[in-house]
Design an enzyme around this catalytic site. Structure first.
Site, mmCIF file in Angstrom:
data_model
loop_
_atom_site.group_PDB
_atom_site.id
_atom_site.type_symbol
_atom_site.label_atom_id
_atom_site.label_comp_id
_atom_site.label_asym_id
_atom_site.label_seq_id
_atom_site.Cartn_x
_atom_site.Cartn_y
_atom_site.Cartn_z
ATOM 1 N N CYS A 74 38.196 37.915 54.603
ATOM 2 C CA CYS A 74 36.963 37.326 54.070
ATOM 3 C C CYS A 74 37.253 36.008 53.332
ATOM 4 O O CYS A 74 36.460 35.605 52.486
ATOM 5 C CB CYS A 74 36.305 38.322 53.129
ATOM 6 S SG CYS A 74 37.342 38.708 51.716
ATOM 7 N N MET A 286 36.489 36.912 34.796
ATOM 8 C CA MET A 286 37.177 35.638 35.083
ATOM 9 C C MET A 286 37.448 35.590 36.602
ATOM 10 O O MET A 286 36.650 35.095 37.349
ATOM 11 C CB MET A 286 38.468 35.543 34.278
ATOM 12 C CG MET A 286 38.244 35.596 32.767
ATOM 13 S SD MET A 286 37.271 34.215 32.127
ATOM 14 C CE MET A 286 38.417 32.878 32.263
ATOM 15 N N HIS A 378 44.818 38.696 33.433
ATOM 16 C CA HIS A 378 46.039 39.454 33.722
ATOM 17 C C HIS A 378 46.592 40.080 32.443
ATOM 18 O O HIS A 378 46.921 41.265 32.399
ATOM 19 C CB HIS A 378 47.082 38.527 34.356
ATOM 20 C CG HIS A 378 48.284 39.257 34.856
ATOM 21 N ND1 HIS A 378 48.394 39.702 36.147
ATOM 22 C CD2 HIS A 378 49.417 39.654 34.221
ATOM 23 C CE1 HIS A 378 49.546 40.331 36.298
ATOM 24 N NE2 HIS A 378 50.185 40.305 35.140
ATOM 25 N N ALA A 822 42.235 47.883 68.250
ATOM 26 C CA ALA A 822 41.978 49.285 68.608
ATOM 27 C C ALA A 822 43.280 50.094 68.541
ATOM 28 O O ALA A 822 43.358 51.068 67.807
ATOM 29 C CB ALA A 822 41.366 49.365 69.999
ATOM 30 N N GLY A 1107 45.266 48.461 81.502
ATOM 31 C CA GLY A 1107 44.005 47.743 81.618
ATOM 32 C C GLY A 1107 44.013 46.710 82.726
ATOM 33 O O GLY A 1107 43.127 46.679 83.585
ATOM 34 N N LEU A 1283 52.344 45.149 79.669
ATOM 35 C CA LEU A 1283 53.235 44.978 78.513
ATOM 36 C C LEU A 1283 52.576 45.363 77.178
ATOM 37 O O LEU A 1283 53.094 45.059 76.122
ATOM 38 C CB LEU A 1283 53.692 43.518 78.431
ATOM 39 C CG LEU A 1283 54.625 43.055 79.548
ATOM 40 C CD1 LEU A 1283 54.844 41.553 79.476
ATOM 41 C CD2 LEU A 1283 55.960 43.773 79.465
ATOM 42 N N GLU A 1285 52.128 48.126 75.432
ATOM 43 C CA GLU A 1285 52.646 49.093 74.457
ATOM 44 C C GLU A 1285 54.155 49.046 74.255
ATOM 45 O O GLU A 1285 54.652 49.413 73.193
ATOM 46 C CB GLU A 1285 52.334 50.507 74.936
ATOM 47 C CG GLU A 1285 50.887 50.826 75.077
ATOM 48 C CD GLU A 1285 50.736 52.171 75.769
ATOM 49 O OE1 GLU A 1285 50.298 53.108 75.120
ATOM 50 O OE2 GLU A 1285 51.097 52.264 76.953
HETATM 51 C C1 LIG Z 1 44.718 42.493 46.085
HETATM 52 C C2 LIG Z 1 45.334 42.376 44.727
HETATM 53 C C3 LIG Z 1 46.694 42.315 44.634
HETATM 54 C C4 LIG Z 1 47.298 42.213 43.407
HETATM 55 N N1 LIG Z 1 48.660 42.168 43.345
HETATM 56 C C5 LIG Z 1 49.262 42.072 42.147
HETATM 57 C C6 LIG Z 1 50.668 42.048 42.047
HETATM 58 O O1 LIG Z 1 51.380 42.099 43.043
HETATM 59 N N2 LIG Z 1 51.221 41.953 40.824
HETATM 60 C C7 LIG Z 1 50.465 41.892 39.696
HETATM 61 O O2 LIG Z 1 51.012 41.792 38.635
HETATM 62 N N3 LIG Z 1 49.144 41.919 39.762
HETATM 63 C C8 LIG Z 1 48.515 42.023 40.946
HETATM 64 N N4 LIG Z 1 47.156 42.098 41.006
HETATM 65 C C9 LIG Z 1 46.401 42.203 39.752
HETATM 66 C C10 LIG Z 1 45.954 40.870 39.222
HETATM 67 O O3 LIG Z 1 47.048 40.167 38.728
HETATM 68 C C11 LIG Z 1 44.974 41.113 38.092
HETATM 69 O O4 LIG Z 1 43.876 41.804 38.621
HETATM 70 C C12 LIG Z 1 44.483 39.819 37.509
HETATM 71 O O5 LIG Z 1 45.501 39.135 36.910
HETATM 72 C C13 LIG Z 1 43.335 40.006 36.549
HETATM 73 O O6 LIG Z 1 42.805 38.730 36.241
HETATM 74 P P1 LIG Z 1 41.287 38.373 36.448
HETATM 75 O O7 LIG Z 1 41.052 37.018 35.926
HETATM 76 O O8 LIG Z 1 40.864 38.583 37.831
HETATM 77 O O9 LIG Z 1 40.598 39.463 35.525
HETATM 78 P P2 LIG Z 1 39.141 40.003 35.549
HETATM 79 O O10 LIG Z 1 39.003 41.042 36.596
HETATM 80 O O11 LIG Z 1 38.164 38.903 35.581
HETATM 81 O O12 LIG Z 1 39.090 40.675 34.126
HETATM 82 C C14 LIG Z 1 39.953 41.747 33.827
HETATM 83 C C15 LIG Z 1 39.712 42.245 32.401
HETATM 84 O O13 LIG Z 1 40.179 41.301 31.469
HETATM 85 C C16 LIG Z 1 39.175 40.927 30.558
HETATM 86 N N5 LIG Z 1 39.353 39.508 30.314
HETATM 87 C C17 LIG Z 1 39.533 38.556 31.234
HETATM 88 N N6 LIG Z 1 39.789 37.380 30.653
HETATM 89 C C18 LIG Z 1 39.725 37.579 29.318
HETATM 90 C C19 LIG Z 1 39.895 36.743 28.206
HETATM 91 N N7 LIG Z 1 40.189 35.457 28.323
HETATM 92 N N8 LIG Z 1 39.751 37.314 26.979
HETATM 93 C C20 LIG Z 1 39.454 38.624 26.868
HETATM 94 N N9 LIG Z 1 39.296 39.448 27.872
HETATM 95 C C21 LIG Z 1 39.441 38.933 29.099
HETATM 96 C C22 LIG Z 1 37.873 41.293 31.199
HETATM 97 O O14 LIG Z 1 36.913 41.624 30.240
HETATM 98 C C23 LIG Z 1 38.247 42.472 32.058
HETATM 99 O O15 LIG Z 1 38.163 43.644 31.315
HETATM 100 C C24 LIG Z 1 46.510 42.182 42.228
HETATM 101 C C25 LIG Z 1 45.121 42.233 42.322
HETATM 102 C C26 LIG Z 1 44.533 42.339 43.563
HETATM 103 C C27 LIG Z 1 43.042 42.396 43.666
HETATM 104 S S1 FES Z 2 40.254 40.756 51.338
HETATM 105 FE FE1 FES Z 2 38.124 40.808 51.445
HETATM 106 S S2 FES Z 2 37.771 42.114 53.067
HETATM 107 FE FE2 FES Z 2 39.921 42.278 52.825
#
Ligand SMILES: Cc1cc2nc3c(=O)[nH]c(=O)nc-3n(C[C@H](O)[C@H](O)[C@H](O)COP(=O)(O)OP(=O)(O)OC[C@H]3O[C@@H](n4cnc5c(N)ncnc54)[C@H](O)[C@@H]3O)c2cc1C
Ligand code: FES
Ligand code: FES
Length: 1351
Positions: A74, A286, A378, A822, A1107, A1283, A1285
């Site tokens: 997406c 965020m 994070h 598939a 196929g 080819l 599989e």
């Molecule tokens: C597909 C996928 C793969 C990932 N892989 C990894 C990985 O390999 N390693 C890893 O470490 N992480 C991984 N993550 C996690 C990712 O690092 C965290 O989800 C991300 O850092 C959260 O940040 P965000 O801005 O999206 O937070 P949000 O989802 O926007 O917020 C998260 C929380 O933090 C709070 N918040 C946000 N900003 C603030 C602020 N400034 N002050 C106070 N509260 C705040 C919000 O209220 C909420 O509760 C992965 C996530 C996904 C979806």
């Molecule tokens: S990342 Fe959005 S559908 Fe898989």
């Protein structure tokens, strides 16, 4: 491109303005919230705020596959203007996680905005298509968007940037190399050679070492000269209106009011802080990468969301003499850039923390998530697997907080990470920034991690560690160790660290540290995620890595005082780099005498490739809503084996929008066709079995109501989950199949040695990118029903639907144009799901759309059969195998499905390439309480043949010979009969074997690997070369038939229809090639039409690599008959053109329609006599892979793969090479990273991209060479071979190369080299088999349990 540009700041969300730029068409939409919300909700999506369903209202190019940010299907580009630096930032995001309200002021470019067939396709789209980077095409829009976004920022990217940009995009079909190659055409150096570091053009190299000139080998799959040039200045400009908006000094708070939730965007810090006071429970959204998945998967609900918009206080970098402070709003990608420039400016000793962070920022998630997730999000969300927090804590980072009451600082330390109440943020506080101090001279900081895959996978264990020494000494002044993924939070080994203060950094300290840390960090036996012993081993293995790194660092600072680490340990310091893959593909050139318009043998682009790349290829979910349409959501069993006591649907029915609940009672016909079960009745026999479905006006309503259906159960004994349990209970789905030759028992008496063993090969999820999707439309009259679905076997769907509805098959029409992958998963399952949907459509009288979410798809439809192989092998000391007695048991799950066929094929193909004079093979499918396993590319061959190669390896070990010597000794060498007495000629096998050994320089590289292994204790290289004898097709003649319908219209255009299904393999393209040759007209005259039970009835399934063989012959036959009918006209006007000949009104009846039936191959198998001609022909291949293994972590890197495969004459080398590479990578996934995890109660845990890792771009071979070996196959169309599989099994060369590397480690450690490696060879298995002092230590009893809260 859509601009989300205007929101009237009022309590109601009044309108969005969408403007599509000129390149498309001008379109203004003003939609009141109610209408838009209604439309939006009709589509599926992870949360009501997600961009994906919103786009799906108008734009179907952006695909939805996982809904959790893990697959990149997406991907769209977001562009934002920064009024401070007046720059525009373009970045990729996953639309499924982007809250639409967060896009205020941003420009969003979807694949439609990049280019379209209707206007002009973009070079990115063109090159992806022409370089054959698409097969099923479902991932293609996402791939286009990732490369396009990169080009917007870097018009001349480096190959490394291309590979990086694709790190968050999964493709299940292609094996990635061709996608990367399409991207590399934009690199400056791409016009020169792609061969890394050779200093020569690959073509030169090819001529020297690969090409036998007589064979006329080609290597070019596409012609760069055809590419339109890429002119970055022609991209759409950033909308000036959005610049004006961003610079507007009078911005106001924006409120978006939905039905249940309110979204408030704050444009000043003081306002944001005010909001935090007023709405203390509201998340501060965020990146939404943590909040979004929580809402979707954990059913969390928030009435209010708060988000900041462009607050300068959250977006800054402030570098001082002591360190750097980074705004909490910075995305992880921006953090990466900021740290990168600091590292380049500051002296090395100050940047150790930054460099540790940078290393993890390269592999954390994919680029999309790194561009969305923020530093603040994070840090605050503190995931237990966090890659950054352990390093930030070890580097003594400080969190700067602000609230209405003022600012304060807290340490990002153990208290914060372990969520001590006193260290938590107050509800009204937000993180403003994070300060990271510079490291100092006698201070070392490092980060280490290990995950199932190199990139875009959560760590299995990670760590951040730092040590400070008394100046000029190695006396520990301060030590910090933080671990992720070992508990519910990141944990600190603070007691251990405390006890080591004052100690010297030496081996004794290390030994004590390991003991202490294992005592301190307790992982309970039933810990979530399992792998307890492995994770305990990793805790100390990573500590050891840190120890070595620090020792090396000390030595560099003062070599006199601090001895260096042993040379043999050096390679332990570095993780495997992620390199840009490269390679050469070789195939036969077409005969120069072939007419130029004849496309057979040419690498013709997939007929839908451009549509895939522009997002204009229509899949079922892209079909527009139909009036009165309902959505279906399944209610599945939570018990593996239980009586259904009651089903209470009252609460579900009372919910808004719910129309009906459908159960077994509603099936008018047979609920149990062919021993399968549509809706469970009285009893459930697996977790995931569909008990009922809820039909509602929106997907969201249906899902919500499904959760409210209350089912009570009473467990029934026995509950059988594993093969071993099935054997114990004598629980089988099928009778035993057996093949035997010679006298096995007698032969065992005359051999030098006998070995016995068992090998487990676990199952595999199909993970087609398009989940199962069905649209059933009941007709007004005569009980007719039309179904649209992605499938491999329309006749089967028609059969099940007709049986379920109790109507003749003639009333049921099943249609498909394409499926988004598939791999066998759409062979039988769509029949069940189609019938379930049809029953709902029949009951409600309304069209029904049934789309399985990724998790439900994985749970309900199951996959490849797990297999247990037991062997007893008798052999001579010289390696000759005299006798083999092998038993195979597969886990068939709860119903028969394709299990019988899988067992047949396992038994028939069980000798692989080896002649064993006394050979007995038996196979049986076990009945268990797991969802029913089904067909999967290779039908059991990829599992069972691993057992064959495992006993070959075991024999080698016993004879002190190499596995390849044992292979060579026992391999079929001349025309022979198989164990079931079918004649075959292994000559192409011998050629593949010989060429592979030679051209891959196997022996020289093996020797080099041995040298490497002697010099490196903690990293080992391994090589393997695996031969394959494969048979295409099915041992039943009736499944080898096909039919085609060819229309020639009076204007000369031709419509080709056949019974084969297109799911990425390029079947339609090949059929056009066949028709083009037979009718002697250009391909452009020929149009392939959808597959349907209306046009070609009773077609057999498209599977078993058949196929092209069957449908191709049918199309050929049809065309030849038509050409014969045209002959009288042609004879009258021999100089005429095609149009002249066909434009005869009197002849039209003869040429406009023809259906041809082909009785296909004659195959048979007499199981009583244990002999037959089970398959039409044989296909051979050999694959050689080289890997490097990190013995301390279990990670591995695939350095190189060479495949030599007997393609006979390839009708389309581009499609066939795509199949070979894609199949190989899928096989590699089966044998290495793809691990299905079930609970002992039969609950599937691994239900999404986070838990189930298919190979991503970082996993594919750094060097990948594929060569088509020419042979004859007169019985197949144009002497080709199927080819589809075969190459799946060749992926096992990676598995056996890993085994070779592990064997080298074990040999060096004085351990037995006879050990069983089960499949998949995950990092866990690799590490635990490379036994050493750390694997021994993991069993130290836990005496101190500091983290007592984690139980
Ligand atoms: C597909 C996928 C793969 C990932 N892989 C990894 C990985 O390999 N390693 C890893 O470490 N992480 C991984 N993550 C996690 C990712 O690092 C965290 O989800 C991300 O850092 C959260 O940040 P965000 O801005 O999206 O937070 P949000 O989802 O926007 O917020 C998260 C929380 O933090 C709070 N918040 C946000 N900003 C603030 C602020 N400034 N002050 C106070 N509260 C705040 C919000 O209220 C909420 O509760 C992965 C996530 C996904 C979806
Ligand atoms: S990342 Fe959005 S559908 Fe898989
Ligand atoms: S082409 Fe990539 S998933 Fe099918």
């Amino acid at each position: 491109m859509c601009w989300i540009a205007r929101c009237f700041s009022s309590p109601a969300w009044e309108c969005y303005l969408f403007t599509f730029p000129k390149v498309w068409k001008i379109l203004h939409l003003e939609m009141p919230l109610a209408r838009m919300a209604e439309k939006r909700e009709k589509q599926r999506g992870p949360s009501p705020f997600s961009l994906t369903p919103f786009l799906a209202v108008h734009l179907t190019g952006t695909k939805y596959s996982c809904g959790e940010g893990g697959c990149g299907s997406c991907t769209v580009m977001v562009s934002r203007y920064n009024p401070k630096n007046k720059k525009i930032r373009h970045y990729p995001v996953t639309a499924c996680l982007v809250p639409i309200c967060s896009l205020y002021g941003a420009a969003v470019t979807t694949v439609e905005g990049v280019g379209s067939i209707k206007t002009r396709i973009h070079p990115v789209q063109e090159r992806l298509a022409k370089c054959h980077g698409t097969q099923c095409g479902f991932c293609s829009p996402g791939m286009v968007m990732s490369i396009y976004t990169l080009l917007r920022n870097h018009p001349e990217p480096t190959p490394d940037q291309i590979t990086k940009a694709l790190g968050g995009n999964l493709c299940r079909c292609t094996g990635y190399r061709l996608i990367v190659e399409s991207g590399k055409t934009f690199c400056e150096e791409s016009t020169a050679c792609q061969m890394k570091g050779s200093g020569k053009c690959c073509m030169d190299q090819e001529e020297k070492s690969f090409v036998n000139r007589e064979e006329k080998i080609c290597t070019k799959l596409y012609n760069e000269d055809e590419f339109q040039p890429f002119d970055p200045s022609q991209e759409p400009i950033f909308p000036p209106e959005l610049i004006r908006m961003a610079e507007d000094p009078n911005k106001r708070r924006l409120t978006f009011q939905g039905k249940r939730t309110t979204w408030i965007t704050s444009v000043t810090l003081s306002d944001l802080l005010e909001l935090k006071v007023n709405f203390p429970q509201a998340p501060l959204v965020m990146g939404n990468t943590e909040v979004g998945p929580r809402i979707k998967f954990e059913d969390e609900f928030y009435p209010v969301f708060i988000t900041p918009l462009g607050l300068p206080e959250l977006y800054f970098v402030d570098s001082t003499d002591n360190g750097v402070t980074i705004g909490a709003g910075y995305s992880l990608a921006q953090l990466n850039d900021a740290l990168g420039s600091i590292v380049s400016e500051q002296p090395k000793e100050k940047t150790k923390t930054y460099r540790a962070l940078l290393k993890h920022l390269r592999t954390l998630a994919g680029p999309q998530i790194r561009n969305m997730a923020t530093l603040g999000g994070h840090v605050v969300s503190r995931p237990n697997y966090s890659d950054l927090n352990p390093i930030l804590a070890a580097g003594n980072a400080i969190i700067n907080l602000i609230s209405k009451d003022g600012e304060r600082q807290i340490a990002l330390d153990s208290k914060f990470l372990e969520r001590a109440p006193e260290a938590n943020l107050k509800s009204e506080e937000i993180v403003l920034s994070v300060s990271i101090p510079h490291s100092t001279k006698w201070h070392f900081v490092s980060g280490m991690r290990l995950a199932q895959c190199q990139e875009n996978a959560f760590a299995i264990v990670n760590a951040g560690m730092s040590v400070k020494f008394e100046d000029g000494t190695d006396t520990i002044k301060d030590l910090q160790m933080f671990y992720g993924s070992v508990g519910p939070t990141v944990v600190s080994a603070s007691q251990t660290c405390k006890q080591l203060i004052g100690r010297q950094w030496d081996d004794q300290m290390l030994s004590d540290a390991c003991r202490l840390v294992l005592d301190e960090i307790y992982i309970p036996p039933a810990a979530e995620g399992g792998m307890v012993e492995y994770r305990r081993t990793l805790i100390i293995s990573l500590l050891f890595k840190f120890y070595l790194k620090v020792r090396r660092g000390l030595n560099k600072m003062d070599p006199q005082k601090f001895p260096d680490i042993p040379e043999k340990f050096m390679s332990a310091l570095e993780d495997f780099p992620i390199e840009t893959p490269q390679g050469i593909q070789m195939f036969q050139c077409v005969d120069p005498r072939q007419p130029p318009q004849d496309p057979v043998g040419h690498p013709v682009m997939h007929q839908s490739a451009i549509k895939h790349a522009t997002g204009e290829a229509v899949y079922i979910d892209d079909m527009p809503p139909i009036a009165q349409e309902l959505f279906l959501a399944p209610v599945t069993s939570t018990r593996a084996h239980a009586k259904i006591i009651s089903i209470d649907v009252s609460e579900a029915l009372a919910l808004p929008g719910v129309v009906d609940v459908i159960t077994a009672e509603d099936v008018p016909g047979d609920n149990n066709p062919q021993e399968e079960i549509l809706y469970a009745q009285n009893e459930v026999i697996c977790v995931g079995q569909i008990i009922c479905t809820v039909a509602a006006d929106t997907h969201a309503h249906a899902k919500e109501a499904a959760k409210q259906v209350k089912i009570t159960y009473e467990d029934i004994e026995p509950r059988i989950i594993t093969i071993e349990q099935a054997l114990e209970h004598n629980s089988f789905l099928t009778a035993e199949r057996k093949i035997e030759q010679g006298n096995v028992e007698q032969a065992f008496k005359h051999v030098d040695q006998i070995i016995e063993g068992e090998v487990h090969v676990e199952g595999q999820e199909h993970f087609y990118m398009e989940t199962q999707t069905i649209l059933a439309i009941p007709k007004e009259e005569d009980k007719e029903m039309v179904l649209h679905l992605g499938m491999q076997y329309p006749t089967h769907v028609q059969d099940f639907v007709a049986t379920a509805l109790n109507v003749p098959r003639s009333r049921i029409a099943c249609h498909m144009r394409r499926a988004g992958g598939a791999f066998g998963g759409k062979a039988s399952k769509p029949a069940l799901l189609g019938a379930i949907t049809a029953v709902a459509a029949n009951k409600t009288g309304r069209p029904i759309r049934f789309i399985l979410e990724r998790g439900d798809d994985m749970l309900i439809t199951a996959g490849r059969h797990p297999l247990l192989g037991k062997y007893k092998i008798g052999f001579m000391n010289n390696g000759v195998i005299k006798s083999a007695d092998v038993e195979y048991y597969v886990n068939g799950g709860c119903t028969p499905d394709e299990s019988e066929l899988v067992v047949d094929i396992i038994v028939l193909k069980s000798e692989n390439t080896y002649y064993i004079p006394n050979f007995r093979c038996r196979g049986r499918a076990c009945k268990t309480n797991l969802p029913s396993n089904t067909a999967f590319r290779g039908f059991g061959f990829p599992q069972s043949t691993v057992v064959v190669e495992a006993y070959i390896t075991a024999v080698a070990s016993q004879c002190n010979l190499s596995p390849e010597e044992i292979r060579e000794i026992n391999m079929y060498k001349r025309i022979s009969k198989t164990a079931y007495k079918d004649m075959f000629n292994p000559e192409p096998l011998r050629r593949c074997w010989k060429e592979c050994l030679e051209k891959s320089s196997f022996y020289a590289r093996k020797q080099a690997a041995e040298e490497f292994n002697k010099k490196n204790y903690w990293k080992k290289k391994g090589l393997s070369v695996i031969p394959m004898k494969f048979t295409v097709g099915i041992p039943y003649t009736y499944l080898n038939q096909a039919a085609a319908l060819v229309h020639i219209y009076l204007d000369g255009s031709v419509l080709v229809i056949h019974g084969g299904c297109e799911f990425g393999q390029g079947l339609y393209t090949k059929m056009v090639q066949v028709a083009s040759r037979e009718l002697n007209i250009p391909s452009s005259y020929i149009h392939p039409y959808e597959t349907s039970t209306v046009t070609v009835p009773n077609a057999v399934f498209t599977a078993a690599s058949m196929g092209t063989d069957t449908n191709g012959k049918a199309v050929q036959n049809a065309c030849q008959i038509l050409m014969a009918r045209l002959q009288p006209i042609i004879r009258k006007n021999p100089k005429g053109k095609w149009e002249d000949w066909v434009n005869h009104w009197w002849g039209s009846a003869f040429i406009s329609l023809l259906i041809s039936l082909l009785r296909g191959y004659q195959t048979n198998m007499d199981w009583e006599k244990e002999e037959g001609h089970a398959f039409p022909y044989y296909l051979y291949g050999v694959s050689c892979s080289e890997v490097e293994v990190d013995c301390l972590t279990g990670a591995h890197k695939l350095l190189r793969t060479d495949i030599f495969i007997d393609a006979a004459f390839s009708i389309n080398p581009a499609l066939d090479i795509g199949q070979v590479e894609g199949g190989f990578i899928q096989g590699m996934g089966l044998y290495t990273t793809e691990e299905l995890k079930y609970s002992p109660e039969g609950v599937l845990y691994s239900r999404g991209t986070n838990d189930y890792k298919i190979p991503a771009v970082a996993e594919i071979p750094e060097e990948f060479y594929v060569t088509f070996v020419r042979s004859q196959n007169p019985i197949a169309i144009y002497s080709s071979k199927g080819l589809g599989e075969a190459s799946m099994f060749l992926g096992s060369s990676v598995f056996f190369a890993i085994q070779d590397a592990v064997t080298a480690a074990r040999r060096e450690r004085g351990l037995t080299t006879s050990f069983t490696l089960n499949s998949p060879a995950t990092p866990e298995l690799i590490r635990m088999n490379c036994m050493d002092q750390f694997t021994e230590m993991k069993n130290t009893p836990n005496s101190v349990r500091i983290n007592s809260k984690w139980k």
